[in-house]
Design a protein around this motif. Structure first.
Motif, PDB file in Angstrom:
ATOM      1  N   LEU A 165      42.318   3.732   0.253  1.00  0.00           N
ATOM      2  CA  LEU A 165      41.640   2.904   1.245  1.00  0.00           C
ATOM      3  C   LEU A 165      41.585   1.494   0.697  1.00  0.00           C
ATOM      4  N   LYS A 221      38.744  -2.477   4.057  1.00  0.00           N
ATOM      5  CA  LYS A 221      38.266  -1.398   4.926  1.00  0.00           C
ATOM      6  C   LYS A 221      36.951  -0.829   4.396  1.00  0.00           C
ATOM      7  N   VAL A 234      33.625  -0.667   6.664  1.00  0.00           N
ATOM      8  CA  VAL A 234      33.048   0.588   7.130  1.00  0.00           C
ATOM      9  C   VAL A 234      31.720   0.886   6.446  1.00  0.00           C
ATOM     10  N   GLN A 235      31.687   0.707   5.163  1.00  0.00           N
ATOM     11  CA  GLN A 235      30.469   1.112   4.467  1.00  0.00           C
ATOM     12  C   GLN A 235      29.490  -0.019   4.268  1.00  0.00           C
ATOM     13  N   LYS A 236      29.822  -1.178   4.690  1.00  0.00           N
ATOM     14  CA  LYS A 236      28.959  -2.339   4.555  1.00  0.00           C
ATOM     15  C   LYS A 236      28.501  -2.507   3.129  1.00  0.00           C
ATOM     16  N   VAL A 237      29.443  -2.445   2.245  1.00  0.00           N
ATOM     17  CA  VAL A 237      29.117  -2.597   0.842  1.00  0.00           C
ATOM     18  C   VAL A 237      29.385  -4.024   0.433  1.00  0.00           C
ATOM     19  N   GLU A 285      22.618   0.193  -4.608  1.00  0.00           N
ATOM     20  CA  GLU A 285      24.049  -0.033  -4.410  1.00  0.00           C
ATOM     21  C   GLU A 285      24.874   0.747  -5.422  1.00  0.00           C
ATOM     22  N   PHE A 338      24.289   3.695  -6.333  1.00  0.00           N
ATOM     23  CA  PHE A 338      24.475   5.024  -5.744  1.00  0.00           C
ATOM     24  C   PHE A 338      25.581   4.993  -4.706  1.00  0.00           C
ATOM     25  N   ASN A 339      25.616   3.928  -3.919  1.00  0.00           N
ATOM     26  CA  ASN A 339      26.692   3.798  -2.930  1.00  0.00           C
ATOM     27  C   ASN A 339      28.055   3.843  -3.608  1.00  0.00           C
ATOM     28  N   VAL A 391      29.041   7.279  -4.514  1.00  0.00           N
ATOM     29  CA  VAL A 391      29.502   8.040  -3.344  1.00  0.00           C
ATOM     30  C   VAL A 391      30.937   7.662  -3.015  1.00  0.00           C
ATOM     31  N   LEU A 392      31.191   6.372  -2.993  1.00  0.00           N
ATOM     32  CA  LEU A 392      32.533   5.919  -2.644  1.00  0.00           C
ATOM     33  C   LEU A 392      33.564   6.452  -3.638  1.00  0.00           C
ATOM     34  N   GLN A 406      33.654  10.528  -3.002  1.00  0.00           N
ATOM     35  CA  GLN A 406      33.558  11.159  -1.687  1.00  0.00           C
ATOM     36  C   GLN A 406      34.812  11.951  -1.342  1.00  0.00           C
ATOM     37  N   ARG A 407      35.966  11.392  -1.660  1.00  0.00           N
ATOM     38  CA  ARG A 407      37.182  12.090  -1.251  1.00  0.00           C
ATOM     39  C   ARG A 407      37.325  13.416  -1.972  1.00  0.00           C
ATOM     40  N   CYS A 410      32.768  18.457   5.382  1.00  0.00           N
ATOM     41  CA  CYS A 410      32.095  17.149   5.425  1.00  0.00           C
ATOM     42  C   CYS A 410      30.584  17.336   5.364  1.00  0.00           C
ATOM     43  N   GLN A 464      28.360  15.808   2.312  1.00  0.00           N
ATOM     44  CA  GLN A 464      27.250  14.877   2.533  1.00  0.00           C
ATOM     45  C   GLN A 464      25.963  15.443   1.944  1.00  0.00           C
ATOM     46  N   GLU A 471      38.517  11.594   3.812  1.00  0.00           N
ATOM     47  CA  GLU A 471      37.122  11.739   4.205  1.00  0.00           C
ATOM     48  C   GLU A 471      36.905  10.913   5.479  1.00  0.00           C
ATOM     49  N   PRO A 514      35.682   8.033   7.846  1.00  0.00           N
ATOM     50  CA  PRO A 514      35.535   6.621   7.467  1.00  0.00           C
ATOM     51  C   PRO A 514      34.086   6.185   7.302  1.00  0.00           C
ATOM     52  N   PHE A 550      31.643   8.001   6.027  1.00  0.00           N
ATOM     53  CA  PHE A 550      31.030   9.037   5.195  1.00  0.00           C
ATOM     54  C   PHE A 550      29.761   8.529   4.527  1.00  0.00           C
ATOM     55  N   LEU A 551      29.857   7.359   3.919  1.00  0.00           N
ATOM     56  CA  LEU A 551      28.695   6.842   3.192  1.00  0.00           C
ATOM     57  C   LEU A 551      27.530   6.592   4.141  1.00  0.00           C
ATOM     58  N   GLN A 552      27.833   6.085   5.313  1.00  0.00           N
ATOM     59  CA  GLN A 552      26.751   5.848   6.283  1.00  0.00           C
ATOM     60  C   GLN A 552      26.058   7.154   6.642  1.00  0.00           C
ATOM     61  N   VAL A 569      25.833   9.790   4.828  1.00  0.00           N
ATOM     62  CA  VAL A 569      25.017  10.224   3.694  1.00  0.00           C
ATOM     63  C   VAL A 569      23.685   9.486   3.701  1.00  0.00           C
ATOM     64  N   ARG A 570      23.767   8.190   3.944  1.00  0.00           N
ATOM     65  CA  ARG A 570      22.533   7.383   3.942  1.00  0.00           C
ATOM     66  C   ARG A 570      21.587   7.804   5.063  1.00  0.00           C
ATOM     67  N   ARG A 614      21.356  10.750   6.340  1.00  0.00           N
ATOM     68  CA  ARG A 614      20.744  12.033   5.947  1.00  0.00           C
ATOM     69  C   ARG A 614      19.580  11.812   4.990  1.00  0.00           C
TER      70      ARG A 614
END
Lengths: 216, 571
Positions: free
Chosen positions: A4, A8, A12-15, A41, A43-44, A47-48, A51-52, A69, A73, B58, B60, B62-64, B66-67, B69
């Protein structure tokens, strides 16, 4: 394996991108320390990073993308709650795998009790529909070969699905996740000798199921 | 090597995990065997297919997810912590019912005579009198009229709960039966009259404690402390003499403890046996050694029997070992323990395990109803929680290091040890560390002297030497050739060659050495003192009951025939 792109990720994750002076290649241990110090952050990023593999691990165990999934999660939620209790006597990845494994077993037992499947449910072939899992294509292969590859992957998934749960776990952990015997011993809670013995039987079983694929 | 023996190694070879010398053997075989090459290629292909089976992406967001949850979980937990309002129309009647029930229960506890009696511990002297008073109020159906009337009189004379008027406090005044004193009379009355629940409670707690209390009381006359037949009967005692009663009481507690150990240890043994069976199937021993076909069959049999034998059979084995105890003062415990060790070979013991085993064996002995004669004071120890816990630890430790065997193998093992056959079933257990039948002929433990001596007559001196060195090293000791100065004893006739080895190890490990040799101590070594009184006792303390390092000599005599060694007194 397609990666990825960073843009992107940010979308998507607003990181927020890493700050200057803070290296983007922190190890898991450093991220955990930052998270425990109050940095959400960090922790984010954990996850990133994982996650895969978490989704794939759960998918290989359960054979159903939605369930995978869901379990993945939930695994991160559990990690979020109990990271303070992580003793670091193994790698974070091994610990995370343990959480995923337990959740998969719970899910499997729950579904079996409800009679939702005789063994486990299988996604009906590989699909690029938005309801199913998106396979990561191998751009180096021709179309015909790509189709053949997908067929084989489907057969592998079907064969894994018919195996007993403990044999499936062992094959996935050893040959798909490439774990060492020592890590598997910690994960599964049995001696390395037992694992080797079960792996031997599991391979013999799946060889029988994939005999035609192997021959071809 | 044939294909059958190569196949179990192909998996590890395919993964590059196989080590020499097996690796070379497999490579050599593969050069000449197309079938095994095909098998190997098939294994490698499956591994490759699994490894290259690809991944899925995964989602797209996914992290959101998780958050989200995590946030939902937070809200859910908070919500549950807050009290929910309960409507009054539900709360009031429910509360009244609860309060009423509580009030009834309190009243019952306060006023019921039987409940009042139950609150008093049996050990108190007042209890039987209270019982007598209580029963005096009620018809004592089935009780002799004369005695019932006496009880009623006592009750009338009582001035308060649990009290007897001074004029009625004479023991003989409350005798209900001419042979029993007041306590027993009341107990009998209770047994006859009372309902099952209280009787059972008293029997379990009171009679046993009461019987034990009497046993420990100062001896009355020449007969010693006695437990009267009715008390003994109520407490479930089979014997009325002091030793028998105490043993039985200890045995009852020991039995439940042994059962519990059996169940817990059984779980460990089943797991160990299952692992062993799996490895046997793959042609490997528990240490990773390749097994011969015969060993493989035996391993499978032993582990299968182990699975069947584990769990509930554990107490039976303990009792089997205990049944072999000879009731000889001073050595019963040693023989029992050695027998037990012979039955359960360990790959490694520690002083703690040995101590735990000793305690376990003493408890097992307590389970047996042994005759009065020959039971020595101080040989048995009362059961207590500390012993039980140590014994439990010992069982778990031995469960990790010990192999399981079938009843048949157990019996065979005993016979081979005694009949001195060449191959015993212990040989199937790798590194069991035993001096097996084709080495050891006879042994003798020499008593007295500055340095104790263990004399072994063997068929093969070199084998015996090697095994002894290994056994002692396993137990943390050292072996050196003894000097002339240290070994001054005359060799028995018929000995072809004699070695004298100076062995140093911890005293607690001495018995393990004996156990590994399959021997039983026949004579104690060092005088000991009785723990409580400090007086010397008849019988002696063995080497293992000492603490700290000890030194002793092992004399090896290579003989062509069995002969009984002569023992010369030490200088």
């Amino acid at each position: 394996m397609a990666e990825l792109s960073v843009s992107k990720l940010a979308e998507v994750q607003k990181v927020t991108p890493p700050r200057r002076g803070v290296p983007g290649g922190e190890c898991d241990s450093e991220l955990i320390d930052r998270y425990l110090a109050g940095n959400e952050e960090a922790f984010n990023r954990l996850v990133l990073r994982h996650q895969r593999r978490t989704v794939n691990l759960a998918y290989r165990f359960l054979g159903n993308y939605e369930d995978a999934c869901d379990v993945a999660q939930e695994a991160f939620v559990r990690v979020y709650k109990s990271l303070r209790r992580f003793k670091r006597d193994c790698s974070f990845k091994t610990w995370l795998y343990k959480v995923v494994l337990n959740l998969c077993r719970n899910k499997y037992r729950w579904k079996k009790r409800r009679g939702e499947f005789g063994n486990i449910s299988i996604d009906s072939g590989v699909t690029n529909d938005c309801d199913g899992p998106m396979q990561i294509p191998d751009d180096t292969l021709s179309v015909a070969r790509e189709l053949r590859r997908k067929e084989i992957q489907s057969r592998i998934r079907e064969s894994l699905a018919t195996l007993p749960r403990n044999h499936r776990e062992i094959l996935v952990l050893r040959h798909m996740e490439d774990l060492s015997y020592a890590d598997m011993s910690k994960l599964l809670g049995c001696a390395e000798g037992t694992i080797k013995s079960r792996l031997h039987r599991a391979r013999a079983e799946i060889r029988k199921l994939l005999a035609d694929v192997v021959e071809s | 090597m044939d294909c059958e023996r190569i196949r179990p190694f192909l998996d590890d070879f395919a993964e590059g995990e196989l080590k020499p010398p097996h690796k070379q053997k497999v490579e050599e075989h593969l050069k000449a065997c197309p079938l095994c090459r095909k098998e190997l290629a098939s294994i490698r292909e499956v591994i490759r297919l699994l490894r290259e089976s690809g991944q899925v992406e995964e989602p797209p967001d996914f992290l959101q997810q998780v958050r989200q949850r995590i946030e939902r979980r937070r809200r859910h937990v908070l919500g549950r912590l807050l009290p929910r309002p309960v409507p009054a129309r539900v709360l009031v009647p429910v509360g009244c019912v609860i309060l009423a029930a509580f009030g009834i229960w309190l009243a019952y506890r306060q006023f019921s005579p039987r409940e009042r009696m139950a609150r008093y511990p049996m050990a108190e002297d007042r209890k039987p009198k209270l019982i007598a008073r209580t029963y005096a109020r009620e018809p004592t159906a089935g009780y002799p009229t004369e005695e019932a009337e006496k009880l009623r009189e006592l009750a009338r004379a009582s001035k308060g709960l649990g009290e007897l008027a001074p004029e009625a406090s004479n023991e003989s005044g409350i005798v209900a039966h001419k042979d029993f004193d007041g306590d027993e009379a009341a107990s009998l009355a209770l047994a006859d009259k009372e309902g099952e629940a209280y009787h059972t409670r008293l029997a379990r707690r009171g009679y046993e404690e009461e019987a034990l209390r009497r046993l420990k009381a100062p001896a009355r006359g020449a007969a010693g402390a006695q437990v009267s037949p009715p008390i003994a009967r109520k407490a479930g005692l089979a014997a009325t003499d002091a030793h028998g009663a105490e043993r039985k009481l200890q045995g009852k507690k020991a039995e439940s403890q042994i059962e519990r150990w059996g169940a817990q240890a059984g779980a460990v043994y089943v797991r160990q046996a299952e692992e062993r069976a799996e490895l046997a199937e793959a042609g490997r021993s528990v240490h990773g050694r390749e097994l011969s076909p015969r060993e493989k069959d035996t391993e499978s049999l032993v582990s299968a029997n182990g699975i069947a034998l584990a769990g509930a059979d554990m107490p039976r084995e303990l009792r089997s070992a205990g049944q072999e105890v000879e009731r000889i003062p001073g050595v019963a415990e040693e023989r029992a323990k050695n027998h037990f060790l012979a039955a359960m070979p360990a790959r490694g013991t520690t002083p703690e395990v040995e101590e735990g085993l000793q305690n376990a064996l003493q408890l097992e002995k307590a389970h047996e109803e042994l005759p009065v004669n020959g039971i020595e004071e101080g040989v048995t120890q009362p059961f207590d929680e500390k012993h039980g816990k140590r014994g439990e630890a010992a069982w778990f430790a031995r469960g990790d290091s010990r192999a399981r065997m079938s009843d048949t193998a157990f019996q065979e093992g005993q016979e081979t040890t005694e009949q001195d056959q060449t191959l015993s079933f212990f040989n199937f257990l790798p590194s069991a560390g035993r001096v097996n039948g084709d080495v050891l002929l006879t042994w003798q433990e020499a008593g007295g002297g500055a340095i104790p001596e263990l004399v072994l007559q063997v068929k093969d001196r070199k084998k015996a030497l090697a095994q002894i060195r290994k056994i002692v090293a396993d137990l943390g000791g050292t072996v050196e050739p003894a000097t002339r100065e240290e070994s001054k004893y005359v060799l028995a006739s018929g000995a072809a060659y004699a070695d004298a080895l100076l062995v140093k190890l911890k005293a607690e490990a001495y018995e393990s050495v004996l156990g590994r040799f399959g021997v039983r101590a026949r004579a104690p070594v060092v005088p000991a003192t009785k723990p409580e009184s400090g007086e010397s006792i008849e019988g002696t303390q063995t080497t293992s009951q000492r603490r700290g390092p000890i030194t002793f000599i092992i004399r090896l005599k290579e003989v062509s025939e069995q002969s009984h060694p002569q023992q010369s007194p030490p200088k």
